[in-house]
Design a protein around this motif. Structure first.
Motif, mmCIF file in Angstrom:
data_model
loop_
_atom_site.group_PDB
_atom_site.id
_atom_site.type_symbol
_atom_site.label_atom_id
_atom_site.label_comp_id
_atom_site.label_asym_id
_atom_site.label_seq_id
_atom_site.Cartn_x
_atom_site.Cartn_y
_atom_site.Cartn_z
ATOM 1 N N MET A 77 -28.667 -5.240 26.748
ATOM 2 C CA MET A 77 -28.040 -5.590 28.023
ATOM 3 C C MET A 77 -26.520 -5.567 27.879
ATOM 4 N N THR A 78 -26.047 -6.127 26.784
ATOM 5 C CA THR A 78 -24.596 -6.147 26.537
ATOM 6 C C THR A 78 -24.063 -4.724 26.412
ATOM 7 N N SER A 79 -24.794 -3.893 25.689
ATOM 8 C CA SER A 79 -24.370 -2.506 25.506
ATOM 9 C C SER A 79 -24.334 -1.758 26.826
ATOM 10 N N ILE A 80 -25.428 -1.874 27.593
ATOM 11 C CA ILE A 80 -25.524 -1.115 28.844
ATOM 12 C C ILE A 80 -24.472 -1.594 29.842
ATOM 13 N N GLY A 81 -24.214 -2.905 29.832
ATOM 14 C CA GLY A 81 -23.258 -3.451 30.789
ATOM 15 C C GLY A 81 -21.811 -3.286 30.382
ATOM 16 N N GLN A 82 -21.554 -3.317 29.087
ATOM 17 C CA GLN A 82 -20.156 -3.438 28.653
ATOM 18 C C GLN A 82 -19.637 -2.356 27.714
ATOM 19 N N ARG A 83 -20.512 -1.589 27.067
ATOM 20 C CA ARG A 83 -19.998 -0.586 26.120
ATOM 21 C C ARG A 83 -19.979 0.794 26.765
ATOM 22 N N GLU A 84 -18.963 1.575 26.419
ATOM 23 C CA GLU A 84 -18.925 2.948 26.902
ATOM 24 C C GLU A 84 -19.969 3.771 26.144
ATOM 25 N N GLY A 85 -20.277 4.936 26.724
ATOM 26 C CA GLY A 85 -21.362 5.763 26.195
ATOM 27 C C GLY A 85 -21.315 5.973 24.684
ATOM 28 N N TYR A 86 -20.123 6.254 24.170
ATOM 29 C CA TYR A 86 -19.974 6.596 22.752
ATOM 30 C C TYR A 86 -20.405 5.443 21.842
ATOM 31 N N SER A 87 -19.871 4.251 22.092
ATOM 32 C CA SER A 87 -20.224 3.126 21.222
ATOM 33 C C SER A 87 -21.600 2.569 21.586
ATOM 34 N N ARG A 88 -22.011 2.747 22.846
ATOM 35 C CA ARG A 88 -23.349 2.313 23.249
ATOM 36 C C ARG A 88 -24.413 3.060 22.442
ATOM 37 N N MET A 89 -24.214 4.372 22.322
ATOM 38 C CA MET A 89 -25.186 5.146 21.568
ATOM 39 C C MET A 89 -25.088 4.848 20.081
ATOM 40 N N ALA A 90 -23.856 4.715 19.584
ATOM 41 C CA ALA A 90 -23.670 4.387 18.167
ATOM 42 C C ALA A 90 -24.350 3.055 17.840
ATOM 43 N N HIS A 91 -24.289 2.112 18.790
ATOM 44 C CA HIS A 91 -24.901 0.806 18.586
ATOM 45 C C HIS A 91 -26.418 0.934 18.445
ATOM 46 N N LEU A 92 -27.006 1.783 19.287
ATOM 47 C CA LEU A 92 -28.453 1.992 19.203
ATOM 48 C C LEU A 92 -28.836 2.625 17.860
ATOM 49 N N PHE A 93 -28.029 3.594 17.408
ATOM 50 C CA PHE A 93 -28.292 4.207 16.107
ATOM 51 C C PHE A 93 -28.241 3.151 15.003
ATOM 52 N N CYS A 94 -27.217 2.309 15.030
ATOM 53 C CA CYS A 94 -27.090 1.250 14.014
ATOM 54 C C CYS A 94 -28.314 0.340 14.037
ATOM 55 N N GLU A 95 -28.703 -0.049 15.259
ATOM 56 C CA GLU A 95 -29.829 -0.979 15.383
ATOM 57 C C GLU A 95 -31.109 -0.378 14.817
ATOM 58 N N LEU A 96 -31.377 0.875 15.185
ATOM 59 C CA LEU A 96 -32.620 1.492 14.719
ATOM 60 C C LEU A 96 -32.612 1.653 13.203
ATOM 61 N N VAL A 97 -31.477 2.044 12.650
ATOM 62 C CA VAL A 97 -31.401 2.194 11.197
ATOM 63 C C VAL A 97 -31.597 0.833 10.520
ATOM 64 N N ALA A 98 -30.956 -0.200 11.059
ATOM 65 C CA ALA A 98 -31.072 -1.540 10.455
ATOM 66 C C ALA A 98 -32.518 -2.041 10.532
ATOM 67 N N ARG A 99 -33.167 -1.831 11.662
ATOM 68 C CA ARG A 99 -34.561 -2.266 11.810
ATOM 69 C C ARG A 99 -35.475 -1.473 10.897
ATOM 70 N N LYS A 100 -35.256 -0.168 10.824
ATOM 71 C CA LYS A 100 -36.098 0.652 9.950
ATOM 72 C C LYS A 100 -35.870 0.301 8.476
ATOM 73 N N ARG A 101 -34.627 0.005 8.146
ATOM 74 C CA ARG A 101 -34.318 -0.360 6.765
ATOM 75 C C ARG A 101 -35.060 -1.639 6.379
ATOM 76 N N ALA A 102 -35.158 -2.581 7.322
ATOM 77 C CA ALA A 102 -35.790 -3.874 7.046
ATOM 78 C C ALA A 102 -37.270 -3.735 6.707
ATOM 79 N N VAL A 103 -37.897 -2.660 7.193
ATOM 80 C CA VAL A 103 -39.321 -2.463 6.863
ATOM 81 C C VAL A 103 -39.526 -1.255 5.942
ATOM 82 N N GLY A 104 -38.451 -0.863 5.265
ATOM 83 C CA GLY A 104 -38.593 0.149 4.219
ATOM 84 C C GLY A 104 -38.718 1.584 4.704
ATOM 85 N N LEU A 105 -38.221 1.859 5.917
ATOM 86 C CA LEU A 105 -38.358 3.222 6.459
ATOM 87 C C LEU A 105 -37.076 4.048 6.318
ATOM 88 N N VAL A 106 -36.100 3.496 5.585
ATOM 89 C CA VAL A 106 -34.856 4.246 5.371
ATOM 90 C C VAL A 106 -34.744 4.566 3.887
#
Lengths: 77, 248
Positions: B146-175
């Motif tokens: 919600m914060t990203s969609i409401g407040q971040r511009e496209g570039y950092s919004r997408m970068a944020h999603l990439f970071c999140e997915l990598v961090a979540r995947k790393r936590a369960v051994g998928l990176v």
């Protein structure tokens, strides 16, 4: 059908090498126009004048749609 | 009792262990839950708005999208599910689905009857707490989106999603070596980020040419994690991943 969206947001033109798939040209136009408007939202705070433009090319390289948005401002008096 | 590493191979155990320390008997209880395993093709609905399921699923393999459609037929993806996630666990307590869930890729899902989940949670209150914690983290992820969609511009919004997915995947051994599967299409990214597919395409090309990400045939590599984090304004606190968890 793949369409290519070359966009200049006022900071320089970027050529689209990848393109995006749309079923119809009308759909590509509508999304292109909306994209221009959302890029304007991000670009506008930088300065009192800005021109954003968009060329849509089809797979043969022909420009099939062209759009621009212009923002101007002044402080009267 | 089987050795501990046997339990750790179960995706739900692995997921919960990434955010909550479980005892061996708790892991064994999760492992012994009867589970109906189903293989689904990509882009199949698992549950839809209005359904009242009697079971919830665990993602054993693949990725899912949780989404809501407007009356005009426009789709907002509100979260992505990865291995170990329980993307429709809410139906255990909220009878009627208020969102739909579909597979993003071919998926292997483990369906567990609500009665079984209730029984396990009653017998093992710490498993209930772990699932609760997991849903709280899910809520934190919604807040971040919600914060990203409401407040971040496209570039950092997408970068944020990439970071999140990598961090979540790393936590369960998928990176592995800063590389993970990234099967999300531009249209799906657009529906998740509230951007047009054309805007997504433009930002993806910019993130690539700026050297923040490498996308190659469905695989994502992040050459410089700290740089991507800075661009994304990403702070992983909201994922509440436990440090020093045992290696998978």
């Amino acid at each position: 059908m793949r369409y290519f969206f070359d966009i200049d947001d006022g900071d320089g033109a970027v050529t689209d090498d990848e393109g995006v798939h749309f079923r119809t040209l009308e759909e590509a136009q509508a999304i292109g126009a909306k994209t221009l408007a959302s890029l304007a939202l991000e670009a506008l705070p930088n300065g009192g004048h800005r021109r954003l433009s968009l060329d849509v090319r089809d797979e043969s390289g022909r420009v099939v749609y062209r759009a621009f948005l212009e923002f101007g401002s002044e402080r009267p008096g | 009792m089987a050795p501990s590493h046997v339990f750790d191979a179960h995706p739900l155990v692995q997921k919960l262990e990434s955010i909550f320390a479980l005892a061996d008997d708790e892991k064994a209880a999760i492992l012994s839950m009867p589970m109906q395993v189903a293989t689904l093709r990509a882009d199949q609905d698992v549950v839809r708005v209005g359904d009242s399921p009697s079971r919830s699923c665990i993602i054993l393999e693949g990725m899912t999208a949780t989404y809501v459609s407007t009356s005009k037929g426009r789709r907002q993806i509100v979260s992505f599910g990865i291995m170990g996630d329980t993307p429709d666990l809410q139906s255990l307590l909220l009878e009627e689905m208020d969102n739909s869930l579909s597979t993003l890729t071919p998926c292997t899902l483990g369906f567990v009857q609500h009665a079984v989940l209730r029984d396990v949670c009653t017998r093992f209150p710490r498993i209930a707490a772990a699932l609760w914690r997991s849903t709280l983290v899910d809520a934190a992820i919604f807040r971040a989106w919600m914060t990203s969609i409401g407040q971040r511009e496209g570039y950092s919004r997408m970068a944020h999603l990439f970071c999140e997915l990598v961090a979540r995947k790393r936590a369960v051994g998928l990176v592995e070596e800063d590389r993970c599967a990234f099967p999300i299409t531009q249209t799906e990214l657009a529906d998740a980020l509230g951007m047009t597919a054309v805007h997504v395409n433009r930002v993806l090309q910019a993130l690539r040419s700026d050297g923040h990400i490498v996308l190659d045939q469905g695989w994502l590599t992040v050459p410089d994690w700290d740089r991507l984090v800075a661009v994304a304004d990403f702070d992983a606190t909201y994922l509440h991943v436990k440090e020093n968890r045992p290696a998978a």
